[in-house]
Write an enzyme that holds these catalytic residues in place. Sequence first.
Site, PDB file in Angstrom:
ATOM      1  N   HIS A  87       0.834  -1.216   0.000  1.00 46.97           N
ATOM      2  CA  HIS A  87       0.000   0.000   0.000  1.00 46.97           C
ATOM      3  C   HIS A  87       0.861   1.255   0.000  1.00 46.97           C
ATOM      4  O   HIS A  87       1.876   1.330   0.675  1.00 46.97           O
ATOM      5  CB  HIS A  87      -1.029  -0.002   1.137  1.00 46.97           C
ATOM      6  N   ASP A 138       6.407   0.532   6.429  1.00 49.77           N
ATOM      7  CA  ASP A 138       4.936   0.471   6.320  1.00 49.77           C
ATOM      8  C   ASP A 138       4.437   1.610   5.455  1.00 49.77           C
ATOM      9  O   ASP A 138       4.153   2.675   5.948  1.00 49.77           O
ATOM     10  CB  ASP A 138       4.345   0.531   7.728  1.00 49.77           C
ATOM     11  N   GLU A 148      -4.784   1.880   2.815  1.00 44.45           N
ATOM     12  CA  GLU A 148      -4.834   0.743   3.745  1.00 44.45           C
ATOM     13  C   GLU A 148      -4.959   1.215   5.182  1.00 44.45           C
ATOM     14  O   GLU A 148      -5.653   0.613   5.995  1.00 44.45           O
ATOM     15  CB  GLU A 148      -3.565  -0.116   3.585  1.00 44.45           C
ATOM     16  N   GLU A 149      -4.304   2.324   5.509  1.00 50.59           N
ATOM     17  CA  GLU A 149      -4.164   2.717   6.920  1.00 50.59           C
ATOM     18  C   GLU A 149      -5.471   3.141   7.572  1.00 50.59           C
ATOM     19  O   GLU A 149      -5.706   2.842   8.738  1.00 50.59           O
ATOM     20  CB  GLU A 149      -3.124   3.833   7.064  1.00 50.59           C
ATOM     21  N   ASP A 156       3.276  -6.393   3.391  1.00 49.95           N
ATOM     22  CA  ASP A 156       2.917  -5.274   4.272  1.00 49.95           C
ATOM     23  C   ASP A 156       3.341  -5.564   5.716  1.00 49.95           C
ATOM     24  O   ASP A 156       2.714  -5.098   6.658  1.00 49.95           O
ATOM     25  CB  ASP A 156       1.407  -4.982   4.185  1.00 49.95           C
ATOM     26  N   HIS A 165       4.275   3.034  12.609  1.00 48.44           N
ATOM     27  CA  HIS A 165       3.380   4.198  12.786  1.00 48.44           C
ATOM     28  C   HIS A 165       4.006   5.313  13.616  1.00 48.44           C
ATOM     29  O   HIS A 165       3.309   5.984  14.381  1.00 48.44           O
ATOM     30  CB  HIS A 165       2.048   3.763  13.409  1.00 48.44           C
TER      31      HIS A 165
END
Lengths: 454, 454
Positions: free
Chosen positions: A277, A289, A323-324, A351, A421
């Site tokens: 993604h 990510d 995606e997030e 991912d 994140h």
Amino acid sequence: MKKTITLLFTVLVGYAQAQNADSVTIRKIYNEALANGKSYDWLRYLTKQIGPRLSGSAGAQKAVDWTKQVMEKEGFDRVFLQDVMVPYWVRGAKEEAYIRIGKQKTTVPIAALGGSVATGPKGVEAGVIEVKSFPELRELGPDKVKGKIVFFNRPMDPTKINTFEAYGGAVDQRANGATEAAKLGAVGAIVRSMTNIHDDNPHVGGMRYGTGVPLIPTAAISTNGADLLSKSLAENPGLMFYFKQNCESLPDAKSYNVVGEIKGSEKPDEIIVVGGHLDSWDLAEGAHDDGAGCVQSIEVLRIMKVLGIRPKRTIRAVMFMNEENGLRGGVQYADLAKKNNEKHIAAVESDNGGFTPRGFGIVGTPDQRAKVMPWKPLLAPYGLLEIGAGGGGADIGPLAQSGTVLFGFKPDSQRYFDYHHTTIDKFETVSQRELELGAASMAALVYLLDQHGL
Amino acid sequence: MKKTITLLFTVLVGYAQAQNADSVTIRKIYNEALANGKSYDWLRYLTKQIGPRLSGSAGAQKAVDWTKQVMEKEGFDRVFLQDVMVPYWVRGAKEEAYIRIGKQKTTVPIAALGGSVATGPKGVEAGVIEVKSFPELRELGPDKVKGKIVFFNRPMDPTKINTFEAYGGAVDQRANGATEAAKLGAVGAIVRSMTNIHDDNPHVGGMRYGTGVPLIPTAAISTNGADLLSKSLAENPGLMFYFKQNCESLPDAKSYNVVGEIKGSEKPDEIIVVGGHLDSWDLAEGAHDDGAGCVQSIEVLRIMKVLGIRPKRTIRAVMFMNEENGLRGGVQYADLAKKNNEKHIAAVESDNGGFTPRGFGIVGTPDQRAKVMPWKPLLAPYGLLEIGAGGGGADIGPLAQSGTVLFGFKPDSQRYFDYHHTTIDKFETVSQRELELGAASMAALVYLLDQHGL
């Protein structure tokens, strides 16, 4: 009997020759990725020149334009965009938070969770109730929770060997903590960051509000901050917690999945997808990510092209959007596939970070999984030893409804949640060799899927 | 027949129960390492408070004293030192080097190889002959080499999946380059750093002079420096290279192996060793090489003690001295074992970095290896899937002569040579979980070796 033996011999020789040809091609794939790979340079550009790219942001649009250009430059047979409307959440000015005991204020690092409402310009100050689980919260009941900030402080279990299991065992607090707290009259929810390490980075991520409950602001607190808050509460149960956040959900924005394709020479209507993604959290460069998954997917097609592997089936590299905080790109891709009557036989997603390869998780029937097992000896020399039933990937998930077999690339999981994140999910945390080995592993699997079907 | 079946059933049930008890204990070992492990804090102290610890240095002595104290504090049954005389090489003032084309000088990063002689205070300046191998050098002959600096520039092969294989394929240049160059009349030898990455760190390491040839100075050049030198040579074959280094071999110094022991309850005369080496290169904190192996080895004994695992056999954690430039500690340990008629049934070494575990390499007879194979299902849940014939470890190597079975702990190899023998082999490059998983993996193996013998 003699005939049977001859036949058996012929079959076995044929099988051995096929395995040998596969083995030679897979060796070439790894050599190309490790000696001439482009994934690392691409990742440098995506993270350092483009950077954060949350859905709806200018960064996301730049990433769409740039990946499209990269694939066009590589000369894939077709490169195209798929429109998709995405949520557009913005953080606004940096958050503030402190623990107040009397007049003494101690600042702690927080960051609003994606999708949260703001606190209002004055922020929220309230007493704190610390809990480890939803049952514990419910047991306290509205009397003790009303008007308070609920502090969800259940750590990820360090004894789980696969860190994704530990994440799965704690992330309900982040996703649903605000809703569960609001049901009992809380005015805010502070959630311990999802990581095994002790650091000062708030690890953000998505949350969602349940229907029919007040929308209360919610934020992640760093694990060091959480430990401090917990300790302070033990000593001063009456302390106050203040936080201010300025985030906002704007109207949905137009964005895109980016798709590159090499046309199949024998069965062009059968499609194999390899993807990651393109969006990342707003605080992160999104190196692991999921910049890694994107550049690895493009690299799979580049390797096939440069080695002159003309696939039987159509191979697509897909950069999914959103995606997030929505999965709109993944849903849209599957919807379009259905609408256009496309037959996707398999989809591979990366991912879980650009770490050293361990194997693949397969989502399919036992018969489909059984077809993959003879490939194990071909992949074992490259450290791909964990091949079996397992997770696929969020973005390719919606394809499962139409019978597509899903493969989740499984790199080593130990460091993933150190960076996940946060502002430190940076290019510098990616090992070139680990990234390249991942790309080669995905290319090897796609090659076998193309050669032998499922 | 009925009796046979009953007997078989009893044996199978017994076997299953034993495997189950082992499985429970191994789970406890991992839980302890991951939830309450001390290896990471110990490593922080060893690297940050003590730091570099080349044999003979004050740092090495501090490391001896401190690891002894740590093991005493943990309350092992016996902690003792073994005297060993070690080489004492010092770097002296920082090296200087540049490429000179006419009057233009371009500085490049070099560092003297361990054991090299100095250049003298004025340094050495000479023309450069670049080669990729000893045969290529010999083909040039003395006419072309005499009075020159030989530049060994064969890179590690990036297509080798295990980086130790790539290292093995290039390290002859570092170990013997100076000797081969001196045979043909060269005045110096510059060696491309042993790493797959492109960086500005010279990666040092040991070298040795052959007998009967002049001792010429030799240094490692960073890979970026090597690429620049090679490019410059292609453009200006007549360029000059200057380097100055101030290193010196002092008289051998007294040092120690540090040994901690838990006495066996049933067969105290059978010894199982788990170890790493305490010395590091002078430029490095020695986090991966090999602080990791040392703290993991102490952690193995701590875990057994804290879990109340009273071993049948005697278990020893050994911090070997002088692996990097002499192996005197390993040789001394084996000599003393022989002299004291000690029976070492197995030795486990961790000297491939504090990275995520992959398995163990075994040096032993096929029968001995076969005895280990039934343990595979017990270790597989922890990612230990690569268990088979392979390397042991330099320090434990000398024990093999007396029939000790050697086990080399095998962590993932991808990042090891990014840091190896440089200033960036630092604490910060070690992942706490990866380090702890390594310690637990070693403890699990030692537990099985103790329970079941070999």
